[in-house]
Scaffold this motif. Sequence first.
Motif, PDB file in Angstrom:
ATOM      1  N   LEU A   1       0.823  -1.203   0.000  1.00 46.76           N
ATOM      2  CA  LEU A   1       0.000   0.000   0.000  1.00 46.76           C
ATOM      3  C   LEU A   1       0.863   1.263   0.000  1.00 46.76           C
ATOM      4  CD1 LEU A   1      -2.817   1.317   0.246  1.00 46.76           C
ATOM      5  CD2 LEU A   1      -2.565   1.145   2.719  1.00 46.76           C
ATOM      6  N   THR A   2       0.443   2.216  -0.819  1.00 52.64           N
ATOM      7  CA  THR A   2       1.030   3.551  -0.816  1.00 52.64           C
ATOM      8  C   THR A   2      -0.064   4.539  -0.473  1.00 52.64           C
ATOM      9  OG1 THR A   2       2.701   2.968  -2.462  1.00 52.64           O
ATOM     10  CG2 THR A   2       2.194   5.297  -2.211  1.00 52.64           C
ATOM     11  N   ASP A   3       0.143   5.284   0.602  1.00 52.94           N
ATOM     12  CA  ASP A   3      -0.776   6.337   1.015  1.00 52.94           C
ATOM     13  C   ASP A   3      -0.221   7.667   0.520  1.00 52.94           C
ATOM     14  OD1 ASP A   3      -3.135   5.636   2.499  1.00 52.94           O
ATOM     15  OD2 ASP A   3      -1.789   4.748   3.982  1.00 52.94           O
ATOM     16  N   VAL A   4      -1.035   8.412  -0.245  1.00 54.92           N
ATOM     17  CA  VAL A   4      -0.610   9.698  -0.783  1.00 54.92           C
ATOM     18  C   VAL A   4      -1.405  10.801  -0.096  1.00 54.92           C
ATOM     19  CG1 VAL A   4      -0.341  11.107  -2.860  1.00 54.92           C
ATOM     20  CG2 VAL A   4      -0.098   8.620  -3.008  1.00 54.92           C
ATOM     21  N   ASN A   5      -0.682  11.744   0.494  1.00 58.52           N
ATOM     22  CA  ASN A   5      -1.301  12.882   1.180  1.00 58.52           C
ATOM     23  C   ASN A   5      -0.772  14.172   0.589  1.00 58.52           C
ATOM     24  OD1 ASN A   5      -2.755  11.443   3.385  1.00 58.52           O
ATOM     25  ND2 ASN A   5      -0.680  10.780   3.895  1.00 58.52           N
ATOM     26  N   ASP A   6      -1.671  15.151   0.432  1.00 63.93           N
ATOM     27  CA  ASP A   6      -1.250  16.473  -0.014  1.00 63.93           C
ATOM     28  C   ASP A   6      -0.587  17.198   1.142  1.00 63.93           C
ATOM     29  OD1 ASP A   6      -2.169  16.226  -2.617  1.00 63.93           O
ATOM     30  OD2 ASP A   6      -4.188  16.905  -2.093  1.00 63.93           O
ATOM     31  N   THR A   7       0.465  17.961   0.822  1.00 65.75           N
ATOM     32  CA  THR A   7       1.132  18.806   1.804  1.00 65.75           C
ATOM     33  C   THR A   7       0.962  20.254   1.360  1.00 65.75           C
ATOM     34  OG1 THR A   7       3.259  18.679   0.669  1.00 65.75           O
ATOM     35  CG2 THR A   7       2.824  17.000   2.347  1.00 65.75           C
ATOM     36  N   PHE A  53       3.000  22.356  -0.038  1.00 67.72           N
ATOM     37  CA  PHE A  53       3.570  22.694  -1.341  1.00 67.72           C
ATOM     38  C   PHE A  53       3.706  21.496  -2.270  1.00 67.72           C
ATOM     39  CE2 PHE A  53       5.323  25.884   1.608  1.00 67.72           C
ATOM     40  CZ  PHE A  53       4.748  27.009   1.035  1.00 67.72           C
ATOM     41  N   GLY A  54       3.064  20.384  -1.972  1.00 65.09           N
ATOM     42  CA  GLY A  54       3.204  19.219  -2.829  1.00 65.09           C
ATOM     43  C   GLY A  54       2.483  18.011  -2.266  1.00 65.09           C
ATOM     44  N   TYR A  55       3.190  16.879  -2.269  1.00 68.98           N
ATOM     45  CA  TYR A  55       2.602  15.639  -1.783  1.00 68.98           C
ATOM     46  C   TYR A  55       3.650  14.817  -1.043  1.00 68.98           C
ATOM     47  CZ  TYR A  55       5.102  13.085  -5.401  1.00 68.98           C
ATOM     48  OH  TYR A  55       6.099  12.538  -6.180  1.00 68.98           O
ATOM     49  N   GLU A  56       3.163  13.855  -0.273  1.00 75.00           N
ATOM     50  CA  GLU A  56       4.010  12.882   0.399  1.00 75.00           C
ATOM     51  C   GLU A  56       3.366  11.522   0.199  1.00 75.00           C
ATOM     52  OE1 GLU A  56       5.952  13.500   4.389  1.00 75.00           O
ATOM     53  OE2 GLU A  56       4.425  12.006   4.927  1.00 75.00           O
ATOM     54  N   ALA A  57       4.131  10.569  -0.343  1.00 79.08           N
ATOM     55  CA  ALA A  57       3.649   9.212  -0.601  1.00 79.08           C
ATOM     56  C   ALA A  57       4.430   8.240   0.272  1.00 79.08           C
ATOM     57  CB  ALA A  57       3.817   8.861  -2.072  1.00 79.08           C
ATOM     58  N   ASN A  58       3.725   7.575   1.172  1.00 75.82           N
ATOM     59  CA  ASN A  58       4.341   6.595   2.078  1.00 75.82           C
ATOM     60  C   ASN A  58       3.967   5.194   1.624  1.00 75.82           C
ATOM     61  OD1 ASN A  58       5.506   8.425   4.123  1.00 75.82           O
ATOM     62  ND2 ASN A  58       3.368   9.020   4.371  1.00 75.82           N
ATOM     63  N   SER A  59       4.973   4.416   1.248  1.00 80.09           N
ATOM     64  CA  SER A  59       4.756   3.046   0.784  1.00 80.09           C
ATOM     65  C   SER A  59       5.190   2.061   1.854  1.00 80.09           C
ATOM     66  CB  SER A  59       5.548   2.772  -0.495  1.00 80.09           C
ATOM     67  OG  SER A  59       5.122   3.626  -1.527  1.00 80.09           O
ATOM     68  N   ASN A  60       4.447   0.976   1.977  1.00 80.64           N
ATOM     69  CA  ASN A  60       4.750  -0.060   2.955  1.00 80.64           C
ATOM     70  C   ASN A  60       4.413  -1.417   2.336  1.00 80.64           C
ATOM     71  OD1 ASN A  60       5.530  -1.113   5.422  1.00 80.64           O
ATOM     72  ND2 ASN A  60       3.473  -1.003   6.273  1.00 80.64           N
ATOM     73  N   ILE A  61       5.382  -2.320   2.363  1.00 82.90           N
ATOM     74  CA  ILE A  61       5.184  -3.671   1.839  1.00 82.90           C
ATOM     75  C   ILE A  61       5.592  -4.661   2.921  1.00 82.90           C
ATOM     76  CG2 ILE A  61       5.780  -5.341   0.047  1.00 82.90           C
ATOM     77  CD1 ILE A  61       6.511  -2.954  -1.744  1.00 82.90           C
ATOM     78  N   THR A  88       8.495  12.370  -1.737  1.00 82.67           N
ATOM     79  CA  THR A  88       7.842  13.674  -1.698  1.00 82.67           C
ATOM     80  C   THR A  88       8.132  14.410  -3.003  1.00 82.67           C
ATOM     81  OG1 THR A  88       9.769  14.683  -0.651  1.00 82.67           O
ATOM     82  CG2 THR A  88       8.029  13.891   0.811  1.00 82.67           C
ATOM     83  N   GLY A  89       7.262  15.340  -3.321  1.00 83.92           N
ATOM     84  CA  GLY A  89       7.479  16.107  -4.529  1.00 83.92           C
ATOM     85  C   GLY A  89       6.563  17.308  -4.584  1.00 83.92           C
ATOM     86  N   PRO A  90       6.821  18.192  -5.541  1.00 80.75           N
ATOM     87  CA  PRO A  90       5.968  19.365  -5.696  1.00 80.75           C
ATOM     88  C   PRO A  90       4.665  18.995  -6.405  1.00 80.75           C
ATOM     89  CG  PRO A  90       7.657  19.356  -7.379  1.00 80.75           C
ATOM     90  CD  PRO A  90       7.930  18.178  -6.479  1.00 80.75           C
ATOM     91  N   PHE A  91       3.683  19.832  -6.299  1.00 81.88           N
ATOM     92  CA  PHE A  91       2.394  19.682  -6.971  1.00 81.88           C
ATOM     93  C   PHE A  91       1.685  18.420  -6.480  1.00 81.88           C
ATOM     94  CE2 PHE A  91       5.312  21.800 -10.009  1.00 81.88           C
ATOM     95  CZ  PHE A  91       4.837  23.082  -9.827  1.00 81.88           C
ATOM     96  N   SER A  92       1.234  17.560  -7.400  1.00 80.27           N
ATOM     97  CA  SER A  92       0.554  16.335  -6.989  1.00 80.27           C
ATOM     98  C   SER A  92       1.337  15.129  -7.501  1.00 80.27           C
ATOM     99  CB  SER A  92      -0.882  16.316  -7.524  1.00 80.27           C
ATOM    100  OG  SER A  92      -0.871  16.374  -8.932  1.00 80.27           O
ATOM    101  N   ALA A  93       1.093  14.000  -6.901  1.00 81.05           N
ATOM    102  CA  ALA A  93       1.836  12.782  -7.243  1.00 81.05           C
ATOM    103  C   ALA A  93       1.480  12.309  -8.645  1.00 81.05           C
ATOM    104  CB  ALA A  93       1.527  11.690  -6.231  1.00 81.05           C
ATOM    105  N   ASP A  94       2.488  11.918  -9.407  1.00 78.65           N
ATOM    106  CA  ASP A  94       2.219  11.348 -10.727  1.00 78.65           C
ATOM    107  C   ASP A  94       2.409   9.836 -10.664  1.00 78.65           C
ATOM    108  OD1 ASP A  94       5.080  10.776 -12.292  1.00 78.65           O
ATOM    109  OD2 ASP A  94       5.199  12.303 -10.721  1.00 78.65           O
ATOM    110  N   PHE A  95       1.685   9.146 -11.508  1.00 80.11           N
ATOM    111  CA  PHE A  95       1.686   7.685 -11.468  1.00 80.11           C
ATOM    112  C   PHE A  95       3.050   7.083 -11.770  1.00 80.11           C
ATOM    113  CE2 PHE A  95      -2.690   5.747 -11.300  1.00 80.11           C
ATOM    114  CZ  PHE A  95      -3.201   6.794 -10.564  1.00 80.11           C
ATOM    115  N   ALA A  96       3.808   7.694 -12.661  1.00 81.84           N
ATOM    116  CA  ALA A  96       5.126   7.153 -13.005  1.00 81.84           C
ATOM    117  C   ALA A  96       6.045   7.135 -11.788  1.00 81.84           C
ATOM    118  CB  ALA A  96       5.750   7.963 -14.134  1.00 81.84           C
ATOM    119  N   THR A  97       6.025   8.188 -10.997  1.00 79.62           N
ATOM    120  CA  THR A  97       6.855   8.256  -9.792  1.00 79.62           C
ATOM    121  C   THR A  97       6.412   7.209  -8.776  1.00 79.62           C
ATOM    122  OG1 THR A  97       7.213  10.609 -10.144  1.00 79.62           O
ATOM    123  CG2 THR A  97       7.643   9.773  -7.936  1.00 79.62           C
ATOM    124  N   LEU A  98       5.107   7.062  -8.597  1.00 80.51           N
ATOM    125  CA  LEU A  98       4.587   6.067  -7.651  1.00 80.51           C
ATOM    126  C   LEU A  98       4.920   4.652  -8.110  1.00 80.51           C
ATOM    127  CD1 LEU A  98       1.100   7.613  -6.814  1.00 80.51           C
ATOM    128  CD2 LEU A  98       3.211   7.741  -5.474  1.00 80.51           C
TER     129      LEU A  98
END
Length: 188
Positions: A111-117, A119-127, A151-161
């Motif tokens: 699971l990857t949880d994506v939260n807006d911050t 100035f961008g987003y934070e995606a926490n992945s756990n396996i 983490t990154g600016p704006f919103s998370a893109d699928f390629a990065t995830l």
Amino acid sequence: MKSLFLSLIALVVLSGCASQMPSHIALNPQVPDIQTQSHSLQPLALETIDTRPANFIVRFNNGDEAAKLVSPSEAPRRQMDEVFREGLIKAGYQVTPSSMKQVQFQLEQLLTDVNDTTFGYEANSNIVINVIAKNNRDTLTKRYTTRNTVTGPFSADFATLELAINKLLDELSSKILTDPELNTFIQQ
């Protein structure tokens, strides 16, 4: 006037398309480079099961609104089964369903949880993958966990995830397949 009306409709249609996020994410775990762990073809039965409570692998949290859930484009259980099967063969085991020695891989969490911050987003992945190995006398149970934060600016893109999740799957499968304790136990 007609031109303005058509331009307005095109703008509405395009903005609707731009706000649509894909409904699936592509996983592509790779078989890690593995040194031979067993010098004789040890027979080994293999089973991979998915014990996760839900099928989605990415959850975009939107505060008080309902989260947007993204499923994998292919069953992670099947993909991980191929990785472990090919990895064990590379490691020097003969994968056969009739063996008395058995290894079960349980995909407990992916699971990857994506939260807006601000100035961008934070995606926490756990396996989390549980491994239950049985030889002629005993049972070994081990839990393997890996996590990361992107983490990154704006919103998370699928390629990065996708890249982050696949990298974690590769790291964890390598860690499992080369674990000296697990390999020693299987070879007993």
